[in-house]
Structure formats: C-alpha cells, structure tokens
Motif scaffolding. Structure first.
Motif, PDB file in Angstrom:
ATOM      1  N   ARG A 119     -47.644 -52.446  18.179  1.00 11.08           N
ATOM      2  CA  ARG A 119     -47.704 -52.779  16.752  1.00 11.08           C
ATOM      3  C   ARG A 119     -46.363 -52.408  16.126  1.00 11.08           C
ATOM      4  NH1 ARG A 119     -51.394 -49.077  18.154  1.00 11.08           N
ATOM      5  NH2 ARG A 119     -53.499 -49.789  18.508  1.00 11.08           N
ATOM      6  N   ALA A 120     -45.752 -53.337  15.424  1.00  8.39           N
ATOM      7  CA  ALA A 120     -44.427 -53.086  14.838  1.00  8.39           C
ATOM      8  C   ALA A 120     -44.531 -52.511  13.429  1.00  8.39           C
ATOM      9  CB  ALA A 120     -43.603 -54.364  14.844  1.00  8.39           C
ATOM     10  N   VAL A 121     -45.410 -51.506  13.268  1.00  2.82           N
ATOM     11  CA  VAL A 121     -45.575 -50.853  11.965  1.00  2.82           C
ATOM     12  C   VAL A 121     -45.592 -49.337  12.143  1.00  2.82           C
ATOM     13  CG1 VAL A 121     -46.869 -52.780  10.953  1.00  2.82           C
ATOM     14  CG2 VAL A 121     -48.097 -50.905  12.029  1.00  2.82           C
ATOM     15  N   ASP A 122     -45.201 -48.642  11.095  1.00  2.16           N
ATOM     16  CA  ASP A 122     -45.272 -47.188  11.077  1.00  2.16           C
ATOM     17  C   ASP A 122     -46.748 -46.797  11.090  1.00  2.16           C
ATOM     18  OD1 ASP A 122     -45.523 -44.486   9.893  1.00  2.16           O
ATOM     19  OD2 ASP A 122     -43.365 -44.677   9.518  1.00  2.16           O
ATOM     20  N   PRO A 123     -47.176 -45.945  12.039  1.00  2.00           N
ATOM     21  CA  PRO A 123     -48.599 -45.603  12.134  1.00  2.00           C
ATOM     22  C   PRO A 123     -49.172 -44.921  10.894  1.00  2.00           C
ATOM     23  CG  PRO A 123     -47.380 -44.693  13.996  1.00  2.00           C
ATOM     24  CD  PRO A 123     -46.389 -45.321  13.080  1.00  2.00           C
ATOM     25  N   LEU A 124     -48.370 -44.180  10.165  1.00  2.00           N
ATOM     26  CA  LEU A 124     -48.892 -43.465   8.997  1.00  2.00           C
ATOM     27  C   LEU A 124     -48.711 -44.220   7.688  1.00  2.00           C
ATOM     28  CD1 LEU A 124     -47.869 -39.794   9.852  1.00  2.00           C
ATOM     29  CD2 LEU A 124     -50.101 -40.882  10.095  1.00  2.00           C
ATOM     30  N   SER A 125     -47.588 -44.922   7.536  1.00  2.11           N
ATOM     31  CA  SER A 125     -47.353 -45.617   6.262  1.00  2.11           C
ATOM     32  C   SER A 125     -47.767 -47.076   6.304  1.00  2.11           C
ATOM     33  CB  SER A 125     -45.875 -45.514   5.871  1.00  2.11           C
ATOM     34  OG  SER A 125     -45.092 -46.355   6.706  1.00  2.11           O
ATOM     35  N   GLY A 126     -47.834 -47.664   7.498  1.00  2.00           N
ATOM     36  CA  GLY A 126     -48.177 -49.072   7.615  1.00  2.00           C
ATOM     37  C   GLY A 126     -47.007 -50.004   7.334  1.00  2.00           C
ATOM     38  N   ALA A 127     -45.838 -49.443   7.037  1.00  2.00           N
ATOM     39  CA  ALA A 127     -44.653 -50.257   6.757  1.00  2.00           C
ATOM     40  C   ALA A 127     -44.086 -50.827   8.060  1.00  2.00           C
ATOM     41  CB  ALA A 127     -43.595 -49.398   6.062  1.00  2.00           C
ATOM     42  N   PRO A 128     -43.475 -51.994   7.995  1.00  2.00           N
ATOM     43  CA  PRO A 128     -42.827 -52.540   9.198  1.00  2.00           C
ATOM     44  C   PRO A 128     -41.814 -51.544   9.752  1.00  2.00           C
ATOM     45  CG  PRO A 128     -42.846 -54.160   7.429  1.00  2.00           C
ATOM     46  CD  PRO A 128     -43.319 -52.861   6.838  1.00  2.00           C
ATOM     47  N   LEU A 129     -41.744 -51.456  11.082  1.00  2.00           N
ATOM     48  CA  LEU A 129     -40.863 -50.470  11.715  1.00  2.00           C
ATOM     49  C   LEU A 129     -40.352 -51.018  13.040  1.00  2.00           C
ATOM     50  CD1 LEU A 129     -39.715 -47.562  11.721  1.00  2.00           C
ATOM     51  CD2 LEU A 129     -41.842 -46.843  12.819  1.00  2.00           C
ATOM     52  N   SER A 130     -39.065 -50.810  13.289  1.00  2.00           N
ATOM     53  CA  SER A 130     -38.478 -51.174  14.579  1.00  2.00           C
ATOM     54  C   SER A 130     -37.894 -49.918  15.208  1.00  2.00           C
ATOM     55  CB  SER A 130     -37.389 -52.234  14.399  1.00  2.00           C
ATOM     56  OG  SER A 130     -36.201 -51.648  13.924  1.00  2.00           O
ATOM     57  N   PRO A 131     -37.771 -49.909  16.529  1.00  2.00           N
ATOM     58  CA  PRO A 131     -37.214 -48.727  17.202  1.00  2.00           C
ATOM     59  C   PRO A 131     -35.801 -48.384  16.737  1.00  2.00           C
ATOM     60  CG  PRO A 131     -38.253 -50.187  18.798  1.00  2.00           C
ATOM     61  CD  PRO A 131     -38.235 -50.907  17.479  1.00  2.00           C
ATOM     62  N   ARG A 132     -35.048 -49.380  16.306  1.00  2.00           N
ATOM     63  CA  ARG A 132     -33.673 -49.136  15.833  1.00  2.00           C
ATOM     64  C   ARG A 132     -33.626 -48.313  14.549  1.00  2.00           C
ATOM     65  NH1 ARG A 132     -30.782 -54.959  16.712  1.00  2.00           N
ATOM     66  NH2 ARG A 132     -30.680 -54.822  18.981  1.00  2.00           N
ATOM     67  N   ALA A 133     -34.722 -48.303  13.800  1.00  2.00           N
ATOM     68  CA  ALA A 133     -34.764 -47.581  12.526  1.00  2.00           C
ATOM     69  C   ALA A 133     -35.045 -46.088  12.715  1.00  2.00           C
ATOM     70  CB  ALA A 133     -35.816 -48.196  11.614  1.00  2.00           C
ATOM     71  N   LEU A 134     -35.364 -45.666  13.931  1.00  2.00           N
ATOM     72  CA  LEU A 134     -35.670 -44.258  14.208  1.00  2.00           C
ATOM     73  C   LEU A 134     -34.391 -43.485  14.473  1.00  2.00           C
ATOM     74  CD1 LEU A 134     -38.604 -44.922  16.678  1.00  2.00           C
ATOM     75  CD2 LEU A 134     -38.801 -44.289  14.271  1.00  2.00           C
ATOM     76  N   TYR A 135     -34.343 -42.252  14.020  1.00  2.00           N
ATOM     77  CA  TYR A 135     -33.196 -41.406  14.324  1.00  2.00           C
ATOM     78  C   TYR A 135     -33.680 -39.991  14.615  1.00  2.00           C
ATOM     79  CZ  TYR A 135     -33.639 -40.381   9.321  1.00  2.00           C
ATOM     80  OH  TYR A 135     -34.125 -40.032   8.087  1.00  2.00           O
ATOM     81  N   PRO A 136     -32.915 -39.235  15.417  1.00  2.00           N
ATOM     82  CA  PRO A 136     -33.354 -37.892  15.835  1.00  2.00           C
ATOM     83  C   PRO A 136     -33.567 -36.954  14.648  1.00  2.00           C
ATOM     84  CG  PRO A 136     -31.426 -38.589  17.083  1.00  2.00           C
ATOM     85  CD  PRO A 136     -31.619 -39.594  15.985  1.00  2.00           C
ATOM     86  N   ASN A 137     -34.613 -36.154  14.738  1.00  2.00           N
ATOM     87  CA  ASN A 137     -34.868 -35.115  13.744  1.00  2.00           C
ATOM     88  C   ASN A 137     -34.354 -33.805  14.349  1.00  2.00           C
ATOM     89  OD1 ASN A 137     -35.897 -33.187  12.007  1.00  2.00           O
ATOM     90  ND2 ASN A 137     -37.748 -34.370  11.577  1.00  2.00           N
ATOM     91  N   ARG A 138     -33.070 -33.579  14.190  1.00  2.00           N
ATOM     92  CA  ARG A 138     -32.415 -32.427  14.823  1.00  2.00           C
ATOM     93  C   ARG A 138     -32.923 -31.089  14.284  1.00  2.00           C
ATOM     94  NH1 ARG A 138     -29.031 -35.420  17.637  1.00  2.00           N
ATOM     95  NH2 ARG A 138     -27.666 -36.951  16.716  1.00  2.00           N
ATOM     96  N   ALA A 139     -33.239 -31.036  13.004  1.00  2.00           N
ATOM     97  CA  ALA A 139     -33.746 -29.786  12.417  1.00  2.00           C
ATOM     98  C   ALA A 139     -35.093 -29.421  13.035  1.00  2.00           C
ATOM     99  CB  ALA A 139     -33.872 -29.926  10.905  1.00  2.00           C
ATOM    100  N   LEU A 140     -35.964 -30.411  13.202  1.00  2.00           N
ATOM    101  CA  LEU A 140     -37.273 -30.144  13.788  1.00  2.00           C
ATOM    102  C   LEU A 140     -37.138 -29.785  15.266  1.00  2.00           C
ATOM    103  CD1 LEU A 140     -40.093 -30.099  12.563  1.00  2.00           C
ATOM    104  CD2 LEU A 140     -40.469 -32.331  13.577  1.00  2.00           C
ATOM    105  N   GLN A 141     -36.196 -30.429  15.964  1.00  2.00           N
ATOM    106  CA  GLN A 141     -35.961 -30.110  17.374  1.00  2.00           C
ATOM    107  C   GLN A 141     -35.508 -28.655  17.509  1.00  2.00           C
ATOM    108  OE1 GLN A 141     -36.368 -32.244  20.118  1.00  2.00           O
ATOM    109  NE2 GLN A 141     -36.064 -30.407  21.318  1.00  2.00           N
ATOM    110  N   ALA A 142     -34.612 -28.230  16.630  1.00  2.00           N
ATOM    111  CA  ALA A 142     -34.132 -26.846  16.666  1.00  2.00           C
ATOM    112  C   ALA A 142     -35.272 -25.870  16.381  1.00  2.00           C
ATOM    113  CB  ALA A 142     -33.003 -26.654  15.656  1.00  2.00           C
TER     114      ALA A 142
END
Length: 125
Positions: free
Chosen positions: A88-111
């Motif tokens: 499904r090409a949508v954000d699971p929580l917001s339902g907005a259209p989403l593509s893998p290219r729009a994702l970026y690392p959450n470095r603060a959460l990783q740390a």
C-alpha cells in the motif's frame, strides 16, 4: 493500527525485520511456531517492556532496527515500512500517500535506541 502477522516480532523480543512474501504453508508454519514459542516462553520478559514506547515500530510493535521518519512526522522501522509500502503506497498512520523516497533516517531516535540498549546491557551485566 492492527498488528499485521507479517510484521510480528518474536516472543523473545529481538528486533526483527519484516519478512517478504511467504508461501501460505510457510506462513501457517511460522504462525504455529510463534504460538508454540510464545506458550513456552510465558515467563520471558520482552525487551520492548523495558524500552520507551516511542522506540517501538507502530507496524510491527517491535523495537526498531533502523528508524526512519515519514513526511507525516511518524517514525517506522525501515524494513517494516518498506514491506508495508510494497502493498500500500500510503502512510499507515496518517493515510497520506507515501513513497520510499520520502523516508529519511531518524538519527536522534537511533541514538536514543542505542543509548537505552546500552543502559540495559550494563544493568544486565
């Protein structure tokens, strides 16, 4: 958001990457194995119970291995959201259209994840 069986973590609560498509027999066997392991390990305390809730992927309900942020501001484990977006090409929580290219690392959460894991390891020693 309901937990999808393709994204379930093990009862021993090690972070788990989402699996690709499996044959029906393989999926049935996996579910049966997971149920048996869960019954055998009722006394095992999960790692997720000792970590902050925001470090748990809303898709798999497991600790994130590689947190990524969507434009909606929600954070997911990279493998889980990639598997989700294949279906499904949508954000699971917001339902907005989403593509893998729009994702970026959450470095603060990783740390923070690494810091909390390190603290737990030190307490366990």
């Amino acid at each position: 958001l309901k937990q999808d069986s393709d994204f379930a973590c093990s009862p021993h609560s090690t972070p788990k990457r989402a699996r690709g498509a499996m044959a029906t027999g393989g999926r049935r066997r996996e579910v049966e194995d997971r149920r048996a392991a869960k019954a055998d390990s009722a006394s095992v305390v999960s790692l997720e119970e000792h970590m902050s809730a925001h470090l748990v992927c809303p898709i798999s309900h497991c600790l994130m291995d590689e947190p990524v942020v969507a434009p909606s501001g929600h954070t997911y484990d990279r493998a889980c959201i990639a598997a989700w977006l294949e279906r499904r090409a949508v954000d699971p929580l917001s339902g907005a259209p989403l593509s893998p290219r729009a994702l970026y690392p959450n470095r603060a959460l990783q740390a923070e994840l690494l810091e909390q894991l390190g603290r737990l390891a030190a307490v366990g020693d």
